[in-house]
Design a protein around this motif. Sequence first.
Motif, PDB file in Angstrom:
ATOM      1  N   PRO A  21       0.845  -1.196   0.000  1.00 44.11           N
ATOM      2  CA  PRO A  21       0.000   0.000   0.000  1.00 44.11           C
ATOM      3  C   PRO A  21       0.882   1.248   0.000  1.00 44.11           C
ATOM      4  N   THR A  22       0.466   2.254  -0.735  1.00 46.87           N
ATOM      5  CA  THR A  22       1.202   3.518  -0.769  1.00 46.87           C
ATOM      6  C   THR A  22       0.266   4.644  -0.331  1.00 46.87           C
ATOM      7  N   ASP A  23       0.715   5.857  -0.517  1.00 47.12           N
ATOM      8  CA  ASP A  23      -0.107   7.019  -0.197  1.00 47.12           C
ATOM      9  C   ASP A  23      -1.181   7.251  -1.251  1.00 47.12           C
ATOM     10  N   THR A  24      -1.162   6.447  -2.307  1.00 49.35           N
ATOM     11  CA  THR A  24      -2.218   6.523  -3.327  1.00 49.35           C
ATOM     12  C   THR A  24      -2.836   5.130  -3.452  1.00 49.35           C
ATOM     13  N   VAL A 114       1.896   6.297   6.290  1.00 47.89           N
ATOM     14  CA  VAL A 114       2.707   5.698   7.346  1.00 47.89           C
ATOM     15  C   VAL A 114       3.463   4.444   6.903  1.00 47.89           C
ATOM     16  N   PHE A 115       2.818   3.517   6.220  1.00 46.50           N
ATOM     17  CA  PHE A 115       3.503   2.279   5.842  1.00 46.50           C
ATOM     18  C   PHE A 115       4.607   2.534   4.821  1.00 46.50           C
ATOM     19  N   CYS A 120      10.264   2.961   3.186  1.00 48.92           N
ATOM     20  CA  CYS A 120      11.358   3.683   2.522  1.00 48.92           C
ATOM     21  C   CYS A 120      12.447   4.053   3.529  1.00 48.92           C
ATOM     22  N   GLU A 121      12.033   4.475   4.703  1.00 51.45           N
ATOM     23  CA  GLU A 121      12.987   4.852   5.743  1.00 51.45           C
ATOM     24  C   GLU A 121      13.859   3.665   6.152  1.00 51.45           C
ATOM     25  N   ARG A 122      13.236   2.533   6.369  1.00 51.05           N
ATOM     26  CA  ARG A 122      13.978   1.347   6.795  1.00 51.05           C
ATOM     27  C   ARG A 122      14.841   0.774   5.671  1.00 51.05           C
ATOM     28  N   PHE A 123      14.348   0.821   4.433  1.00 50.45           N
ATOM     29  CA  PHE A 123      15.087   0.285   3.295  1.00 50.45           C
ATOM     30  C   PHE A 123      16.290   1.172   2.942  1.00 50.45           C
TER      31      PHE A 123
END
Length: 186
Positions: A21-24, A114-115, A120-123
Amino acid sequence: MIEDIKAACEILHAGGLILYPTDTIWGIGCDATNEEAVRKIYELKQRTDNKAMLVLVDSIAKLNGYTTEVPDIAYDLIEVTDKPLTIIYPEARNLAANLIDADGSIGIRVTTEVFSQKLCERFRKPIVSTSANVSGEPLPVTFSEIPEAIKAGVNYIVQYRQDDTHKAAPSGIIKLGAGGVFRIIR
């Protein structure tokens, strides 16, 4: 959500594909710096590799790593938008060559969902985000609308938000040019 992020990162690091899931809308994703992984997405979507795909990053600070210049107008647009916004920058860098458009441009969206933001932050690299459909077919706006062929073609399907029935929409798209000139695409 934490277990989904860990599992998705393992697949991304291994050069695999995820459905997330993304922001879209729901997207097919891979490591945006891995040319072989990007090729797999083109094959899954039955799409020619001359049609560029966009990437997600988790913060404005990451933009400079993937384009030679971030004009001031880009920061202004990102700050004032009230919906997800993909900006096409003229000179991509540090990304898989087959991800970049023939004119050297790349679409980048700073995700605030959020997901996808935590992923992206963790990757710690940009992640490809392209609609979870075969090229030319209707966009699936919920998880239940994603074709089985797409689900079968990825290495990991995120569990988070699969039950969400909110009808998402694609992002707005603006293409930046020289001297701060921009064109609204969608």
